[in-house]
Design a protein around this motif. Structure first.
Motif, PDB file in Angstrom:
ATOM      1  N   SER A 127      11.382  65.244  -3.074  1.00  0.00           N
ATOM      2  CA  SER A 127      12.355  66.154  -2.467  1.00  0.00           C
ATOM      3  C   SER A 127      11.661  67.386  -1.877  1.00  0.00           C
ATOM      4  N   GLY A 128      12.089  67.778  -0.687  1.00  0.00           N
ATOM      5  CA  GLY A 128      11.509  68.936  -0.019  1.00  0.00           C
ATOM      6  C   GLY A 128      11.645  70.196  -0.852  1.00  0.00           C
ATOM      7  N   VAL A 129      12.748  70.313  -1.585  1.00  0.00           N
ATOM      8  CA  VAL A 129      12.963  71.502  -2.415  1.00  0.00           C
ATOM      9  C   VAL A 129      11.887  71.590  -3.493  1.00  0.00           C
ATOM     10  N   LEU A 133       6.915  74.146  -5.597  1.00  0.00           N
ATOM     11  CA  LEU A 133       5.537  73.996  -6.062  1.00  0.00           C
ATOM     12  C   LEU A 133       4.573  74.827  -5.217  1.00  0.00           C
ATOM     13  N   TRP A 134       4.758  74.723  -3.907  1.00  0.00           N
ATOM     14  CA  TRP A 134       3.854  75.446  -3.009  1.00  0.00           C
ATOM     15  C   TRP A 134       4.057  76.962  -3.093  1.00  0.00           C
ATOM     16  N   GLN A 135       5.304  77.333  -3.349  1.00  0.00           N
ATOM     17  CA  GLN A 135       5.591  78.754  -3.476  1.00  0.00           C
ATOM     18  C   GLN A 135       4.764  79.344  -4.617  1.00  0.00           C
ATOM     19  N   GLN A 136       4.676  78.569  -5.697  1.00  0.00           N
ATOM     20  CA  GLN A 136       3.874  79.046  -6.824  1.00  0.00           C
ATOM     21  C   GLN A 136       2.389  79.014  -6.491  1.00  0.00           C
ATOM     22  N   LEU A 137       1.991  77.955  -5.828  1.00  0.00           N
ATOM     23  CA  LEU A 137       0.584  77.794  -5.458  1.00  0.00           C
ATOM     24  C   LEU A 137       0.118  78.962  -4.595  1.00  0.00           C
ATOM     25  N   LEU A 138       1.024  79.431  -3.691  1.00  0.00           N
ATOM     26  CA  LEU A 138       0.638  80.444  -2.709  1.00  0.00           C
ATOM     27  C   LEU A 138       0.993  81.868  -3.145  1.00  0.00           C
ATOM     28  N   SER A 139       1.570  82.005  -4.339  1.00  0.00           N
ATOM     29  CA  SER A 139       2.002  83.330  -4.807  1.00  0.00           C
ATOM     30  C   SER A 139       0.828  84.323  -4.794  1.00  0.00           C
ATOM     31  N   PHE A 140       1.142  85.580  -4.391  1.00  0.00           N
ATOM     32  CA  PHE A 140       0.055  86.547  -4.164  1.00  0.00           C
ATOM     33  C   PHE A 140      -0.733  86.838  -5.439  1.00  0.00           C
ATOM     34  N   ILE A 187       1.049  74.705   7.195  1.00  0.00           N
ATOM     35  CA  ILE A 187       0.103  73.903   6.411  1.00  0.00           C
ATOM     36  C   ILE A 187       0.841  73.129   5.321  1.00  0.00           C
ATOM     37  N   MET A 188       1.777  73.815   4.681  1.00  0.00           N
ATOM     38  CA  MET A 188       2.535  73.165   3.630  1.00  0.00           C
ATOM     39  C   MET A 188       3.362  71.998   4.174  1.00  0.00           C
ATOM     40  N   ALA A 189       4.022  72.215   5.301  1.00  0.00           N
ATOM     41  CA  ALA A 189       4.840  71.150   5.895  1.00  0.00           C
ATOM     42  C   ALA A 189       3.959  69.971   6.297  1.00  0.00           C
ATOM     43  N   THR A 190       2.745  70.274   6.741  1.00  0.00           N
ATOM     44  CA  THR A 190       1.817  69.207   7.103  1.00  0.00           C
ATOM     45  C   THR A 190       1.479  68.376   5.873  1.00  0.00           C
ATOM     46  N   TRP A 191       1.162  69.079   4.780  1.00  0.00           N
ATOM     47  CA  TRP A 191       0.833  68.374   3.541  1.00  0.00           C
ATOM     48  C   TRP A 191       1.975  67.457   3.121  1.00  0.00           C
ATOM     49  N   LYS A 192       3.203  67.967   3.277  1.00  0.00           N
ATOM     50  CA  LYS A 192       4.364  67.201   2.838  1.00  0.00           C
ATOM     51  C   LYS A 192       4.579  65.946   3.682  1.00  0.00           C
ATOM     52  N   ASN A 193       4.356  66.045   4.986  1.00  0.00           N
ATOM     53  CA  ASN A 193       4.766  64.958   5.876  1.00  0.00           C
ATOM     54  C   ASN A 193       3.646  64.049   6.338  1.00  0.00           C
TER      55      ASN A 193
END
Ligand SMILES: Nc1ncnc2c1ncn2[C@@H]1O[C@H](COP(=O)(O)OP(=O)(O)O)[C@@H](O)[C@H]1O
Ligand SMILES: [Mg+2]
Lengths: 367, 283
Positions: free
Chosen positions: B109-111, B116-123, B155-161
Motif C-alpha cells: 500500500s502506498g500509505v 516508512l519513508w517519512q521515518q527514513l527521511l526524518s530530519f 526518489i521515494m516514488a521511484t523506489w515504490k514504482n
C-alpha cells in the motif's frame, strides 16, 4: 591462407554430456565444405565453435595456422550467415550491411563502396533503402549474405541458410552460392541437414552423427563408398535399401536374407574377396534404388528377382516403385514408361557389383 | 427472448461504463460552468471558473511542482528500471529473488510505503540522516527544505514504482532474439554498442509504453505529498492532483475543482501526444 583445422575438438554445454566428441577436420584454403547430418547431431554447435560464439571445451582450432580457441569472433576473420538471417528490423538493407563496418570505424566512403559492390554482386542494389520486413525470404537471404561479404572475410560460415526458403528458390540459391564461392575465392563451411544441398554444394562433405564424424569425403566417394550403414542410408535419394541376412559358412559364397526372400550367389562378384572373411556372419545388404532395373544389362552379372509393387510414384521422368523383400521396404527407380500399377508382379535385375555389404554388428562397410 | 441475450451479456459492462465513466465525465464537464458546494443547488456561472484558473497562482505553482517532480521521477525511473532489467536479464544467480524483491513495493500500500519513508527521511531521527551524520556530513532537511522536498518525494516514488517497470522492460528485453546479439558479437560490438544499436531500438515499443505509463502515473502524484508533507513546506510539494483534491474536498469548490481536473486531463493528453510523436518509432 585460410585453412581451417579442427584438432580433437570436443564440446559439452555446461556440465552436460559431450555433444561434439572428438572431431578432426582439415579444411583446405578456398574449399567449400558442407557439414551434414540429422537434426541434433551437433552441426550448429561445431559451426558456432568455429565462429567463436561457443567456447571450445577441448581440442585446438586453427584458422590460417593461428590457434584461435581464445580469439574473439571479430578477430577470427570469419563471417556467418544465420538460418533466420538475423537482419536488424529497424535498419535498412544498407544500414544492415554497413553496421559491422561502422563498428570498425571504417571511413564512410569505403563503407559505401563495399556495400555497393556487395549489393551489385548479389543483385540487390534496388533494395538498399528497404527494411527487412518489406522483402521476401529470398531477398532477405541475399542481404544476410551481403552483410557477410562486405567484411571480406577469409572464411564464410553458413548455418542452414536456405532452410526457410521454398524448394524452387532453394534450388536457385544453391546455384548462386556455387557462383559466389567461385567469385569470392574464400573458404566456406556450410551446415545443412539436407543431403541434396550437401551433395550439390560441397567440394567435400562431413557426415556427422551424434557428435562424431562418420566420413569426410567428396560427394562422389560418399555416394559410391560410404564407410558405414549410416552414411549409406543418409546420402542419396531415395535412401538406400537395406536387407539383413547372413553369408553362407561353407560351400559357394552366398548371401541369404533373414526370411529367405533373397538368395544371391556372390562367388563371382567383386565383393567376393572382401566378404570371404565374413563367411557365416550376419551382414546387411544395401542397394540403391537406381541400381535395379526391369531389363538386364548385357555383360553384367545381374541376378533376377520377381517382386510385387506396393505403390508406384510417377514423377514424369521416372517411376519410384515400392515393394517388400522379407519385411523390408524397398524402392526401385524405374523408367517412367513401364506400365506398372499397384499389386502387379514384375521382374527386377540387380546390379550385383553396385551392392554394398555392412557388418551387421559394427555397421561398417565390408570392402 | 433469444434476441435479448446478447444485450443482457453486455449489460453489466455498459452499466458500469455509464455509471462510473460516462456520467462522471459528462457531469464534470457540466460542472465546470457552475458553482456548487454539494449542499446548495448548482449555480450557472459561465466561463468564470476558467478565468479564475488562469489567474490562480497556486494552481500554476502546483503544476510547476508536478513538472519538477516528473523531471526527476521519469528519467530516474526509466533509467533504473532499464538498468535493473538488463542485469536481471542475464543468467544471474538469484535473479528470481531480485525480480520478486523489486516488485514488492509496487504491491504494498502506498500509505504504508510513505509512512516508512517519512521515518527514513526524518530530519532528526531518520536513518538516512543518522548515516550521513555518522560519517561527519551535515544533515539534510529531506522533507523540510522547499528546495529539496519535491526531489525526495520523486526518489521515494521511484523506489515504490520501479519494480513494475523492471518487469515491463524485462519482458521487452526477452523479446529480442539472441541471434541479433550474436551477429553483433561477430562484428565485435561492445556491450554499449549492442545496447545502443540493438537493444534500445528493439525495445522501443516497451520504452514508449513505460514513458506513457510513468508519465500518467507521475501526473497523478498524490498520496506521497499528502501524507509526508501535506504539500509543504511553502507549498513546494503541493501537486496538481493534491490541489484539485483540496479544492473539492476541503473547500467544496466542486465546479472549480472540476475545471482544474478537466484542464489537467487535457494537459496530460497533450504531453502524451508529444511523447507519441517523439518517443515512438516504427521498427
Ligand atoms: N545452448 C545449448 N545448451 C545445451 N545443449 C545444447 C545447446 N545447443 C545445442 N544443444 C544440444 O547439442 C546437441 C547438438 O545441437 P545442435 O548443434 O544445435 O545440432 P544441429 O545443428 O545438428 O541440429 C543437441 O543435442 C542439442 O540439444
Ligand atoms: Mg542447427
Amino acid at each position: 591462407m585460410s585453412r581451417v583445422q579442427l584438432d580433437h575438438i570436443a564440446k559439452a554445454y555446461g556440465n552436460g554430456p559431450r555433444v561434439i566428441r572428438d572431431v578432426n577436420l582439415d579444411i583446405q584454403d578456398k574449399e567449400f565444405v558442407v557439414l551434414v547430418g540429422p537434426s541434433g547431431c551437433g552441426k550448429s554447435t561445431l559451426l558456432r565453435m568455429i565462429a567463436g560464439l561457443e567456447a571450445i571445451t577441448d581440442g585446438t582450432l586453427l584458422i590460417g595456422d593461428r590457434r584461435v580457441n581464445d580469439v574473439p569472433p571479430n578477430e577470427r576473420d570469419i563471417a556467418m550467415v544465420f538460418q533466420n538471417y538475423a537482419l536488424y528490423p529497424h535498419m535498412t538493407v544498407y544500414e544492415n550491411m554497413a553496421f559491422g563496418l561502422k563498428l570498425r570505424n571504417m571511413p564512410k566512403t569505403e563503407i559505401k563502396d563495399r556495400v555497393t559492390a556487395a549489393a551489385r554482386l548479389l543483385e540487390i542494389e534496388n533494395l538498399l533503402d528497404r527494411k527487412p520486413k518489406d522483402m521476401s525470404g529470398g531477398q532477405r537471404q541475399r542481404v544476410a549474405i551481403g552483410r557477410a561479404i562486405v567484411r571480406n572475410p577469409q572464411v564464410f560460415l553458413f548455418d542452414e541458410p536456405l532452410s526457410n526458403l521454398d524448394a524452387k528458390l532453394r534450388g536457385q540459391m544453391r546455384i548462386e552460392l556455387q557462383k559466389l564461392h567461385r567469385d569470392l575465392q574464400a573458404t566456406m563451411i556450410y551446415v545443412t541437414h539436407d543431403q541434396i544441398e550437401a551433395m550439390t554444394l560441397g567440394n567435400r562433405i562431413v557426415v556427422l552423427r551424434n557428435g562424431d564424424v562418420q566420413q569426410f569425403d567428396t560427394p562422389i566417394t560418399l555416394y559410391n563408398q560410404p564407410v558405414n550403414r549410416f552414411v549409406a542410408g543418409f546420402i542419396g535419394t531415395p535412401p538406400m535399401n537395406f536387407l539383413p541376412g547372413r553369408l553362407s559358412g561353407t560351400g559357394p559364397l552366398q548371401f541369404q536374407s533373414d526370411q529367405g526372400a533373397v538368395t544371391l550367389d556372390l562367388s563371382q562378384s567383386v565383393h567376393a574377396p572382401a566378404l570371404a572373411s565374413f563367411r557365416g556372419h550376419a551382414v546387411t545388404l544395401g542397394i540403391r534404388a537406381e541400381h535395379m532395373s526391369p531389363v538386364p544389362v548385357p555383360g553384367r552379372s545381374m541376378p533376377e528377382l520377381t517382386v510385387q509393387a506396393d505403390a508406384v510414384e510417377h514423377t514424369g521422368n521416372e517411376a519410384l516403385t515400392y515393394f517388400h523383400l522379407d519385411d523390408q521396404r524397398f524402392v526401385a527407380r524405374l523408367p517412367a514408361d513401364l506400365p506398372l500399377t499397384f499389386g502387379q508382379s514384375f521382374r527386377l535385375f540387380w546390379e550385383l557389383d553396385k551392392c554394398h555389404f555392412f557388418d551387421a554388428e559394427t555397421e561398417l562397410a565390408i570392402r | 427472448m433469444k434476441k435479448l441475450l446478447p444485450y443482457w451479456l453486455v449489460a453489466p459492462y455498459v452499466v458500469h461504463m455509464l455509471v462510473f465513466v460516462a456520467f462522471p465525465v459528462v457531469f464534470s464537464v457540466v460542472l465546470t460552468f457552475h458553482r456548487w458546494n454539494i449542499i446548495s443547488p448548482m449555480e450557472f456561472i459561465g466561463p468564470d471558473n476558467y478565468v479564475r484558473l488562469f489567474k490562480d497562482r497556486l494552481f500554476w505553482q502546483a503544476l510547476f511542482n508536478t513538472f519538477r517532480f516528473l523531471l526527476v521521477h521519469i528519467p530516474l525511473q526509466i533509467g533504473i528500471a532499464l538498468g535493473l532489467a538488463e542485469l536481471l536479464n542475464r543468467t544471474l544467480r538469484g535473479a528470481a529473488f531480485f525480480r520478486a524483491a523489486f516488485f514488492l513495493p509496487v504491491i504494498v500500500s502506498g500509505v504504508v510505503v510513505t509512512i516508512l519513508w517519512q521515518q527514513l527521511l526524518s530530519f532528526n531521527s531518520g536513518m538516512l540522516n543518522r548515516l550521513i551524520a555518522g560519517i561527519g556530513l551535515p544533515r539534510v532537511a529531506w522533507l523540510d527544505d522547499p528546495a529539496v522536498a519535491m526531489y525526495s518525494i520523486a526518489i521515494m516514488a521511484t523506489w515504490k514504482n520501479v519494480g513494475l517497470y523492471v518487469i515491463l522492460f524485462l519482458v521487452g528485453l526477452q523479446t529480442v532474439p539472441p541471434q541479433y546479439y550474436e551477429a553483433a558479437d561477430l562484428e565485435g560490438a561492445t556491450n554499449w554498442q549492442k545496447f545502443r544499436y540493438i537493444t534500445l531500438p528493439m525495445i522501443n515499443p516497451t520504452i514508449f509504453t513505460v514513458v506513457v505509463l510513468s508519465t500518467i502515473g507521475g501526473f497523478s502524484l498524490f498520496i506521497e505529498p499528502y501524507i509526508m508533507t501535506e504539500g509543504g513546506p511553502l507549498n513546494s510539494t503541493l501537486s496538481a492532483v493534491m490541489y484539485i483534491y483540496q479544492q473539492a474536498f476541503q473547500y467544496y469548490h466542486m465546479g472549480y475543482s472540476a475545471t482544474l481536473g478537466f484542464f489537467f486531463a487535457l494537459l496530460i493528453l497533450a504531453v502524451v501526444a508529444i511523447q507519441k510523436r517523439y518517443v515512438e518509432q516504427e521498427i
